[in-house]
Design an enzyme around this catalytic site. Sequence first.
Site, PDB file in Angstrom:
ATOM      1  N   LYS A  69       0.773  -0.987  -0.011  1.00 55.72           N
ATOM      2  CA  LYS A  69       0.002   0.076   0.180  1.00 55.72           C
ATOM      3  C   LYS A  69       0.860   1.295  -0.048  1.00 55.72           C
ATOM      4  O   LYS A  69       0.670   2.230  -0.748  1.00 55.72           O
ATOM      5  CB  LYS A  69      -0.997  -0.080   1.036  1.00 55.72           C
ATOM      6  N   ASP A 104      -9.830   2.583   1.922  1.00 60.55           N
ATOM      7  CA  ASP A 104     -10.010   1.622   3.163  1.00 60.55           C
ATOM      8  C   ASP A 104     -10.728   2.389   4.245  1.00 60.55           C
ATOM      9  O   ASP A 104     -11.576   1.930   4.949  1.00 60.55           O
ATOM     10  CB  ASP A 104      -8.535   1.342   3.734  1.00 60.55           C
ATOM     11  N   GLY A 132      -2.969  -0.972  16.061  1.00 56.25           N
ATOM     12  CA  GLY A 132      -2.226  -0.776  14.933  1.00 56.25           C
ATOM     13  C   GLY A 132      -1.733   0.492  14.218  1.00 56.25           C
ATOM     14  O   GLY A 132      -2.385   1.383  14.356  1.00 56.25           O
ATOM     15  N   ILE A 233     -10.947  -5.698  11.362  1.00 59.21           N
ATOM     16  CA  ILE A 233     -11.169  -5.748  10.099  1.00 59.21           C
ATOM     17  C   ILE A 233     -10.781  -7.188   9.441  1.00 59.21           C
ATOM     18  O   ILE A 233     -10.634  -7.267   8.208  1.00 59.21           O
ATOM     19  CB  ILE A 233     -10.442  -4.351   9.248  1.00 59.21           C
ATOM     20  N   TYR A 235     -11.191 -10.373   8.196  1.00 60.38           N
ATOM     21  CA  TYR A 235     -12.431 -11.064   7.726  1.00 60.38           C
ATOM     22  C   TYR A 235     -12.215 -12.567   7.241  1.00 60.38           C
ATOM     23  O   TYR A 235     -13.366 -13.190   7.099  1.00 60.38           O
ATOM     24  CB  TYR A 235     -13.100 -10.569   6.457  1.00 60.38           C
TER      25      TYR A 235
END
Length: 296
Positions: A69, A104, A132, A233, A235
């Site tokens: 990213k 995001d 985080g 987040i 999944y």
Amino acid sequence: MYSKHTEIFGILGYPLGHTLSPWIHNTLFQLSGYDGVYLVFENQRWNEIGLRPLIDLGVRGVSVTIPFKEWAYSQANIVCKASQTMGSSNTLLLREGIEAVNTDGTGAVRSILKANAHLLDPHQEKQILVLGSGGSAKGILFAIAESLQKNANKGKIQRKVNILARNEVATKEILFSLGNPEWLGVTTKETSMEEAENYDLIIHTTPVGMKGFAGEPLLNFDFFTKKHTLFDIVYNPLETELVKQAKKKKAEIIPGYHMLLYQGIRQFELFTNIQAKQKWIRKVESILFKQLKNRS
């Protein structure tokens, strides 16, 4: 059926064996009647290879996932405000130049607001704990900052946001990039545990708990009560150990795949310039849930 007019999109990252993004985008192409296909571009050396092979192939846009990213942001000559502020992008549009966008954060905020709009009310004297400081945390914190500032209507933001992370350098970078607002701070595990009752929303953004990813959680499981909402987040699996333990304490849960869904919906809209219909979103959500349940 595909033709010479079919536009190519895909996801760039490593590893990608778990990715559900093709289900999202290919379903949306089908429902909308858009002549597109979404492929998987898995390689651990994208930062060495560069984007030229994809551009030469005629790829029109890619989703970008870990660990690329920050690298994706560095490849663009046009960047959105979120990408520029946080130095991280999860979407590249390969058209006239390379445009970097970060969906995001918008996906996360949409997930939270759908669950309970009060959790992002800037006038409530409650706190948000973000676990985080990686690329996902950056995008989410930027979107939260935008949401709080917008809804405060130039008034004082009463709600506080604290970051709990191991990487002090990355945490300081986030604070600096957002302008060190007084409502944003850093906390420790010990302080978080002591002040647990002050929080109503906990957002877990690290890969700990992801299928195939080991590691110690940043927060003890006994932190949670029924007054908390946990948004993990991760999944895959559908429920991480953190989620399972929080559920035992009667905490509210925002499913991790909701962020995957809504950030993907926004990417589809950027790829195609088509506004996603609610019935398409419901269909994709149903498919995602079934896929994740089958993999659990």
